[in-house]
Design a protein around this motif. Structure first.
Motif, short mmCIF file in Angstrom:
data_model
loop_
_atom_site.label_atom_id
_atom_site.label_comp_id
_atom_site.label_asym_id
_atom_site.label_seq_id
_atom_site.Cartn_x
_atom_site.Cartn_y
_atom_site.Cartn_z
N THR A 42 0.81 -1.23 -0.34
CA THR A 42 -0.18 -0.10 0.05
C THR A 42 0.93 1.13 -0.06
O THR A 42 1.99 1.30 0.78
CB THR A 42 -1.08 0.03 1.22
OG1 THR A 42 -1.79 -1.30 1.24
CG2 THR A 42 -1.81 1.22 1.17
N LEU A 43 0.61 2.14 -0.90
CA LEU A 43 1.26 3.61 -1.03
C LEU A 43 0.49 4.47 -0.23
O LEU A 43 1.14 5.54 0.30
CB LEU A 43 1.51 4.03 -2.28
CG LEU A 43 2.21 2.81 -3.31
CD1 LEU A 43 2.33 3.45 -4.80
CD2 LEU A 43 3.78 2.61 -2.68
N LEU A 44 -0.78 4.50 -0.26
CA LEU A 44 -1.83 5.30 0.45
C LEU A 44 -3.33 4.75 0.48
O LEU A 44 -3.62 4.18 -0.36
CB LEU A 44 -2.04 6.84 -0.63
CG LEU A 44 -2.83 7.85 -0.11
CD1 LEU A 44 -1.98 8.40 1.19
CD2 LEU A 44 -3.18 8.89 -1.04
N GLU A 105 9.44 -6.37 5.60
CA GLU A 105 10.00 -5.07 5.33
C GLU A 105 10.63 -4.83 4.02
O GLU A 105 11.60 -5.84 3.87
CB GLU A 105 10.75 -4.76 6.46
CG GLU A 105 11.12 -3.28 6.46
CD GLU A 105 11.96 -2.91 7.89
OE1 GLU A 105 11.32 -2.02 8.96
OE2 GLU A 105 12.93 -3.35 8.25
N VAL A 106 10.35 -3.93 3.32
CA VAL A 106 10.95 -4.04 1.89
C VAL A 106 11.67 -2.67 1.73
O VAL A 106 11.30 -1.68 1.93
CB VAL A 106 9.60 -4.21 0.86
CG1 VAL A 106 10.74 -3.89 -0.70
CG2 VAL A 106 9.17 -5.23 0.89
N GLU A 107 12.81 -2.92 1.20
CA GLU A 107 13.85 -1.73 0.65
C GLU A 107 13.33 -1.40 -0.69
O GLU A 107 13.63 -2.33 -1.33
CB GLU A 107 15.15 -2.14 0.82
CG GLU A 107 15.81 -2.37 2.13
CD GLU A 107 15.74 -0.74 3.07
OE1 GLU A 107 15.83 0.27 2.37
OE2 GLU A 107 15.48 -0.90 4.32
N VAL A 108 13.07 -0.26 -0.80
CA VAL A 108 12.42 0.23 -2.37
C VAL A 108 13.38 1.36 -2.79
O VAL A 108 14.08 2.20 -2.05
CB VAL A 108 11.03 0.67 -2.41
CG1 VAL A 108 10.18 -0.46 -1.69
CG2 VAL A 108 10.84 1.80 -1.29
N PRO A 109 13.40 1.56 -4.06
CA PRO A 109 14.18 2.53 -4.79
C PRO A 109 13.85 4.04 -4.08
O PRO A 109 12.59 4.14 -3.88
CB PRO A 109 13.87 2.36 -6.17
CG PRO A 109 13.75 1.36 -6.16
CD PRO A 109 12.80 0.66 -5.20
N GLN A 110 14.72 4.90 -4.24
CA GLN A 110 14.20 6.13 -3.63
C GLN A 110 13.09 7.14 -4.60
O GLN A 110 12.31 7.54 -4.10
CB GLN A 110 15.47 7.13 -3.53
CG GLN A 110 15.36 8.53 -3.19
CD GLN A 110 14.93 8.65 -1.87
OE1 GLN A 110 15.34 7.92 -1.04
NE2 GLN A 110 13.83 9.43 -1.23
N PHE A 115 7.62 9.10 -4.78
CA PHE A 115 6.22 9.08 -5.55
C PHE A 115 5.23 8.80 -4.23
O PHE A 115 4.39 9.66 -4.32
CB PHE A 115 6.18 7.38 -6.16
CG PHE A 115 4.83 7.50 -6.94
CD1 PHE A 115 4.59 7.87 -8.17
CD2 PHE A 115 3.82 6.84 -6.24
CE1 PHE A 115 3.23 8.02 -8.78
CE2 PHE A 115 2.35 6.69 -6.91
CZ PHE A 115 2.16 7.34 -8.21
N GLN A 116 5.56 8.26 -2.94
CA GLN A 116 4.64 8.07 -1.94
C GLN A 116 4.54 9.54 -1.39
O GLN A 116 3.41 10.05 -0.98
CB GLN A 116 5.13 7.07 -1.00
CG GLN A 116 4.12 6.51 -0.09
CD GLN A 116 3.96 7.62 1.30
OE1 GLN A 116 5.02 8.31 1.56
NE2 GLN A 116 2.90 7.44 1.86
N VAL A 117 5.73 10.19 -1.33
CA VAL A 117 5.71 11.55 -0.44
C VAL A 117 4.74 12.45 -1.33
O VAL A 117 4.02 13.34 -0.93
CB VAL A 117 7.16 12.28 -0.53
CG1 VAL A 117 6.99 13.64 -0.03
CG2 VAL A 117 7.58 11.39 0.73
N ARG A 153 6.14 3.14 6.09
CA ARG A 153 7.23 2.08 6.12
C ARG A 153 6.70 0.94 5.12
O ARG A 153 5.58 0.23 5.23
CB ARG A 153 7.05 1.27 7.52
CG ARG A 153 7.87 0.38 7.79
CD ARG A 153 7.70 -0.08 9.37
NE ARG A 153 8.79 -1.02 9.77
CZ ARG A 153 8.67 -1.59 10.75
NH1 ARG A 153 7.75 -1.34 11.70
NH2 ARG A 153 9.59 -2.39 11.09
N PRO A 154 7.47 0.86 3.97
CA PRO A 154 7.34 -0.06 2.85
C PRO A 154 7.14 -1.35 3.53
O PRO A 154 8.43 -1.98 4.05
CB PRO A 154 8.42 0.04 2.09
CG PRO A 154 9.06 1.57 2.30
CD PRO A 154 8.79 1.74 3.61
N HIS A 155 6.08 -2.08 3.21
CA HIS A 155 6.01 -3.42 3.57
C HIS A 155 4.86 -4.14 2.78
O HIS A 155 4.15 -3.59 2.15
CB HIS A 155 5.70 -3.60 5.22
CG HIS A 155 4.30 -3.15 5.50
ND1 HIS A 155 3.96 -1.63 5.74
CD2 HIS A 155 2.93 -3.52 5.55
CE1 HIS A 155 2.68 -1.79 5.73
NE2 HIS A 155 1.97 -2.60 5.64
#
Length: 207
Positions: A42-44, A105-110, A115-117, A153-155
């Motif tokens: 989920t991003l938003l 818990e996922v490490e994602v590209p900047q 994009f989420q911000v 928190r990307p997950h």
């Protein structure tokens, strides 16, 4: 009782690891491991659209009609940009939702974080358009939005945690409620709106 659909902006998981067994091994940590075909990040979270519109109407003391807020929000969602697919990595299994959910818990590209911000900034603009003053306060207090943490928190939720999980290759659970796991590559598809077809207003033919 009929459960109304929740609306989220999310990215679907296309694969976890190099082979099915990589994902299936997580069953050592999670009960009721979810089907890999239904996994997503989920991003938003907007929540139930009717509840979100009601929160807006309450906040604005009726200055914004809930029906109009729902239609305007639906149009805003349809106009959001699409994030292209990307690759992340997971090296830890964590407890979420007060310990009720087990997730990668996922490490994602900047670029994904940016994009989420951008989505949160766009939400602020929507709220301004809906006559909501103090959007930050509204976001943190809206029951529909359900924001619990100031930072994303990307997950990927994968199941329910076992009461006492085993170690992974001899590495025990940490005090923080997480386990270090063998690194897994997680492939994600383009962003999409969950339950988009149920949004009010004209359909645009985009899934």
């Amino acid at each position: 009782m009929l459960r109304l659909p929740r609306i989220t902006v999310e990215v679907p998981v296309l694969s976890v690891g190099a082979k099915p067994a990589d994902y299936e091994q997580l069953a050592a940590y999670a009960d009721g491991l979810r089907r890999p075909q239904g996994l997503h990040m989920t991003l938003l979270h907007i929540g139930i659209l009717e509840d979100f519109a009601a929160d807006v109407a309450d906040w604005t003391k009726g200055a914004t009609d809930p029906a109009a807020a729902a239609v305007k929000t639906a149009g805003w969602l349809r106009a959001l940009p699409v994030l292209e697919g990307f690759t992340g990595t997971a090296e830890r299994l964590v407890l979420l939702g007060g310990g009720r959910v087990s997730g990668l818990e996922v490490e994602v590209p900047q670029g994904v974080r940016d994009f989420q911000v951008g989505l949160v900034q766009a939400l602020h603009e929507l709220l301004d358009d809906l006559l909501v003053d103090n959007p930050d306060d509204f976001i943190l207090s809206s029951r529909a939005l359900g924001f619990r943490y100031p930072r994303w928190r990307p997950h990927v939720a994968v199941g329910k945690p076992k009461s006492q999980g085993p170690s992974w290759e001899g590495r025990p659970r940490e005090r923080s409620g997480s386990w270090e796991i063998r690194p897994l590559t997680v492939e994600f598809g383009p962003s999409q709106i969950r339950n988009r077809q149920l949004l009010p207003g004209p359909a645009d033919g985009i899934p």
